[in-house]
Design a protein around this motif. Structure first.
Motif, PDB file in Angstrom:
ATOM      1  N   SER A   1      52.079  47.908  35.767  1.00  0.00           N
ATOM      2  CA  SER A   1      52.963  47.582  34.643  1.00  0.00           C
ATOM      3  C   SER A   1      53.061  46.072  34.425  1.00  0.00           C
ATOM      4  N   SER A   2      52.182  45.308  35.062  1.00  0.00           N
ATOM      5  CA  SER A   2      52.190  43.852  34.901  1.00  0.00           C
ATOM      6  C   SER A   2      50.951  43.413  34.145  1.00  0.00           C
ATOM      7  N   PHE A   3      51.050  42.245  33.529  1.00  0.00           N
ATOM      8  CA  PHE A   3      49.996  41.784  32.628  1.00  0.00           C
ATOM      9  C   PHE A   3      49.581  40.358  32.974  1.00  0.00           C
ATOM     10  N   THR A   4      48.371  40.010  32.536  1.00  0.00           N
ATOM     11  CA  THR A   4      47.923  38.624  32.652  1.00  0.00           C
ATOM     12  C   THR A   4      48.518  37.808  31.504  1.00  0.00           C
ATOM     13  N   ASP A   5      48.315  36.495  31.563  1.00  0.00           N
ATOM     14  CA  ASP A   5      48.698  35.648  30.431  1.00  0.00           C
ATOM     15  C   ASP A   5      47.544  35.506  29.449  1.00  0.00           C
ATOM     16  N   GLY A   6      46.590  36.435  29.550  1.00  0.00           N
ATOM     17  CA  GLY A   6      45.427  36.402  28.670  1.00  0.00           C
ATOM     18  C   GLY A   6      44.183  35.865  29.346  1.00  0.00           C
ATOM     19  N   ILE A   7      44.301  35.444  30.610  1.00  0.00           N
ATOM     20  CA  ILE A   7      43.166  34.853  31.312  1.00  0.00           C
ATOM     21  C   ILE A   7      42.735  35.754  32.465  1.00  0.00           C
ATOM     22  N   LEU A   8      41.438  36.018  32.536  1.00  0.00           N
ATOM     23  CA  LEU A   8      40.833  36.728  33.661  1.00  0.00           C
ATOM     24  C   LEU A   8      40.257  35.684  34.608  1.00  0.00           C
ATOM     25  N   ASP A   9      40.856  35.569  35.783  1.00  0.00           N
ATOM     26  CA  ASP A   9      40.512  34.493  36.709  1.00  0.00           C
ATOM     27  C   ASP A   9      40.061  35.082  38.043  1.00  0.00           C
ATOM     28  N   PRO A  10      38.778  34.936  38.401  1.00  0.00           N
ATOM     29  CA  PRO A  10      38.295  35.469  39.669  1.00  0.00           C
ATOM     30  C   PRO A  10      39.023  34.903  40.884  1.00  0.00           C
ATOM     31  N   ALA A  11      39.638  33.729  40.731  1.00  0.00           N
ATOM     32  CA  ALA A  11      40.378  33.127  41.833  1.00  0.00           C
ATOM     33  C   ALA A  11      41.827  33.598  41.898  1.00  0.00           C
ATOM     34  N   GLY A  12      42.246  34.412  40.932  1.00  0.00           N
ATOM     35  CA  GLY A  12      43.626  34.882  40.906  1.00  0.00           C
ATOM     36  C   GLY A  12      43.836  36.071  41.817  1.00  0.00           C
ATOM     37  N   GLU A  13      45.104  36.423  42.006  1.00  0.00           N
ATOM     38  CA  GLU A  13      45.441  37.548  42.868  1.00  0.00           C
ATOM     39  C   GLU A  13      45.302  38.864  42.119  1.00  0.00           C
ATOM     40  N   MET A  14      44.735  39.845  42.795  1.00  0.00           N
ATOM     41  CA  MET A  14      44.623  41.188  42.238  1.00  0.00           C
ATOM     42  C   MET A  14      45.710  42.097  42.810  1.00  0.00           C
ATOM     43  N   LEU A  15      46.050  43.129  42.047  1.00  0.00           N
ATOM     44  CA  LEU A  15      46.903  44.186  42.560  1.00  0.00           C
ATOM     45  C   LEU A  15      46.082  45.091  43.474  1.00  0.00           C
ATOM     46  N   GLY A  16      46.768  45.997  44.148  1.00  0.00           N
ATOM     47  CA  GLY A  16      46.085  46.954  45.008  1.00  0.00           C
ATOM     48  C   GLY A  16      45.979  46.455  46.434  1.00  0.00           C
ATOM     49  N   PRO A  17      44.935  46.907  47.137  1.00  0.00           N
ATOM     50  CA  PRO A  17      43.823  47.675  46.582  1.00  0.00           C
ATOM     51  C   PRO A  17      44.163  49.137  46.369  1.00  0.00           C
ATOM     52  N   ILE A  18      43.318  49.774  45.540  1.00  0.00           N
ATOM     53  CA  ILE A  18      43.401  51.201  45.328  1.00  0.00           C
ATOM     54  C   ILE A  18      42.225  51.837  46.060  1.00  0.00           C
ATOM     55  N   GLN A  19      42.408  53.033  46.548  1.00  0.00           N
ATOM     56  CA  GLN A  19      41.348  53.714  47.277  1.00  0.00           C
ATOM     57  C   GLN A  19      40.168  54.022  46.357  1.00  0.00           C
ATOM     58  N   ASP A  20      38.974  53.985  46.927  1.00  0.00           N
ATOM     59  CA  ASP A  20      37.803  54.517  46.254  1.00  0.00           C
ATOM     60  C   ASP A  20      38.067  56.002  46.001  1.00  0.00           C
ATOM     61  N   GLY A  21      38.029  56.406  44.736  1.00  0.00           N
ATOM     62  CA  GLY A  21      38.382  57.780  44.375  1.00  0.00           C
ATOM     63  C   GLY A  21      39.825  57.933  43.955  1.00  0.00           C
ATOM     64  N   GLY A  22      40.578  56.820  43.930  1.00  0.00           N
ATOM     65  CA  GLY A  22      41.985  56.872  43.573  1.00  0.00           C
ATOM     66  C   GLY A  22      42.229  56.924  42.075  1.00  0.00           C
ATOM     67  N   THR A  23      43.514  57.037  41.732  1.00  0.00           N
ATOM     68  CA  THR A  23      43.937  57.163  40.339  1.00  0.00           C
ATOM     69  C   THR A  23      44.801  55.984  39.941  1.00  0.00           C
ATOM     70  N   LEU A  24      44.488  55.401  38.806  1.00  0.00           N
ATOM     71  CA  LEU A  24      45.228  54.260  38.273  1.00  0.00           C
ATOM     72  C   LEU A  24      45.953  54.713  37.014  1.00  0.00           C
ATOM     73  N   VAL A  25      47.259  54.444  36.953  1.00  0.00           N
ATOM     74  CA  VAL A  25      48.077  54.765  35.780  1.00  0.00           C
ATOM     75  C   VAL A  25      48.661  53.462  35.253  1.00  0.00           C
ATOM     76  N   ALA A  26      48.443  53.182  33.986  1.00  0.00           N
ATOM     77  CA  ALA A  26      48.876  51.902  33.430  1.00  0.00           C
ATOM     78  C   ALA A  26      49.644  52.090  32.134  1.00  0.00           C
ATOM     79  N   ASN A  27      50.728  51.326  32.001  1.00  0.00           N
ATOM     80  CA  ASN A  27      51.465  51.239  30.748  1.00  0.00           C
ATOM     81  C   ASN A  27      50.965  49.988  30.047  1.00  0.00           C
ATOM     82  N   THR A  28      50.157  50.164  29.013  1.00  0.00           N
ATOM     83  CA  THR A  28      49.477  49.034  28.392  1.00  0.00           C
ATOM     84  C   THR A  28      50.233  48.494  27.185  1.00  0.00           C
ATOM     85  N   ALA A  29      50.029  47.209  26.938  1.00  0.00           N
ATOM     86  CA  ALA A  29      50.631  46.526  25.792  1.00  0.00           C
ATOM     87  C   ALA A  29      49.633  46.452  24.639  1.00  0.00           C
TER      88      ALA A  29
END
Length: 439
Positions: free
Chosen positions: A17-45
């Motif tokens: 339920s969190s968003f970026t400020d519009g920038i995709l940054d490989p050096a930034g922190e990611m959420l998760g991790p999620i399991q391989d085979g897991g399910t992601l549910v997102a409330n998108t803007a």
């Protein structure tokens, strides 16, 4: 490359339920991790217009914070199975745009600037409705890098099956409660496009067919989210703002910004992994769109998305591969019916052949500064993926498929029936079996 991945145990199901400020940054922190085979549910803007009129957002969209997938490493791919897409907005607005000189530095999508005090990415507040309502909190000047030159406001029925464009009175009433009608997620910071109350089209009915304009993985270089594609991304080459890139760095994109209407519930998107964890992100949900998104924008909405993730080890990709739902395949790319197959086999025997080729659909995404460049890019990617010459891909796309436009000016799909042996060698045959029951 420094990537920050949380060290906590991987989740089977992750709610985003969190968003970026519009920038995709490989050096930034990611959420998760999620399991391989897991399910992601997102409330998108909503994407496009809302972020475009919110100067503090630097990417042209407001996508979800990227999620690390357990075990994903550069050189792998991640299969993203779209289980469900649900529109939550009650209304939205859109239209064709015009850039407004003096309100941006080089690129209005990524570098909004207050024409009064000159602040880049200024904080703004809404005062009233209409294009002058969004004002710099520092000096009070109206900031609008874009203007709607022909626009419309649409309301949806409760089932989110159809919509109708409304008149000025209704558009302005909705504009005064824009955030509620847009159903903006709690953590979204964008101003709703409904604030502008456009109303040039009135009484036009539309059919909803929701899909994701953005779905993919973290690029290998810091990029504005809307520019993670070969067309928008080309504007970053030697640009005047802080996100400028040399041309070779743009090759690290992952083309997550596709605006392909087949990226909808039931489809499978296979995305390249450029950084450890992959960094799955999504957003820019569209209620509907004709091929090409020719007005530049469509009906951006908030919504809830459910997708499953699977790491495909060693499946190195140059860009996204798509397995659409059957009805979204071009007619020539649809697998033969039983009757068609029997007729083709009989014809082959009559001409001395042992049988016919076993094949199944695949759609390879290509992007570039224009449609010609995007088509060449998609054909080359398909040839490299499947071990063919580009001439063979051109022939197959002509007689067993099509070139489809995702977004004008430069996102396409090369869709065709590929030999099962080639799909198997590319490591994609299990997905073909799953999606089309072939192989």
């Amino acid at each position: 490359m420094s990537v920050t991945i949380a060290t906590r145990p991987a989740s089977r199901t992750l709610f985003v339920s969190s968003f970026t400020d519009g920038i995709l940054d490989p050096a930034g922190e990611m959420l998760g991790p999620i399991q391989d085979g897991g399910t992601l549910v997102a409330n998108t803007a909503p994407g496009c217009w809302g972020p475009m009129i919110t100067p503090r957002l630097r990417g042209g969209h407001e996508v979800t914070q990227p999620v690390a997938v357990e075990g994903a490493e550069p050189g792998d791919a991640i299969a993203l199975r779209i289980r469900d897409i649900m529109v939550t907005s009650i209304a939205t607005a859109s239209g064709h745009d015009r850039w407004v000189d003096g309100h941006y530095l080089g690129d209005p999508y990524v570098a909004a600037r207050c024409p009064g005090c000159g602040t880049l990415y200024p904080e703004t507040e809404v005062d009233g409705i209409g294009k002058e309502a969004i004002r710099c909190t520092a000096c009070g000047t109206a900031v609008h890098p874009f203007e709607v030159i022909h626009g419309y406001t649409v309301v949806f029925d409760d089932a989110r099956r159809v919509g109708v464009t409304v008149d000025q009175t209704a558009a302005e009433r909705i504009a005064r409660e824009a955030a509620r009608y847009a159903a903006l997620p709690e953590n979204s910071v964008q101003h709703s496009v409904l604030t502008l109350a456009p109303h040039d089209l009135v009484g036009v009915p539309v059919r909803l067919r929701p899909f994701l304009g953005q779905l993919g993985t973290m690029p290998g270089v810091r990029l504005p989210d809307s520019h993670n594609a070969g067309d928008f991304g080309s504007a970053l080459i030697d640009a005047a703002h802080e996100f400028a890139l040399p041309a070779e760095k743009l090759e690290l994109r992952t083309d997550g910004h596709m605006d392909i209407d087949a990226v909808r519930a039931g489809a499978i998107v296979v995305a390249p992994v450029r950084v450890p964890g992959g960094g799955v992100y999504l957003g820019d949900m569209h209620a509907l769109q004709g091929d090409g998104e020719i007005a530049g924008h469509t009906l951006d909405v908030a919504g809830v998305v459910t997708l499953d993730v699977e790491v495909l080890k060693g499946r190195q990709l140059e860009g996204p591969v798509l397995f659409p739902v059957y009805e979204d395949l071009p007619p020539l790319a649809r697998p033969l019916t039983g009757l068609e197959r029997r007729r083709a086999e009989a014809l082959a025997r009559n001409w001395g052949l042992d049988g016919i080729e076993e094949a199944a659909p695949i759609s390879v995404v290509g992007t570039g500064p224009d449609l010609n460049a995007a088509t060449a890019n998609g054909i080359r990617r398909a040839a490299n993926l499947l071990g063919m010459s580009t001439a063979e891909v051109r022939n197959r796309a002509t007689v067993t498929g099509a070139i489809e436009i995702g977004r004008h000016p430069g996102v396409i799909q090369v869709t065709f029936l590929a030999p099962l042996r080639s799909l198997d060698e590319a490591g994609l045959l299990p997905l073909v079996r799953e999606q089309y029951g072939i192989g």
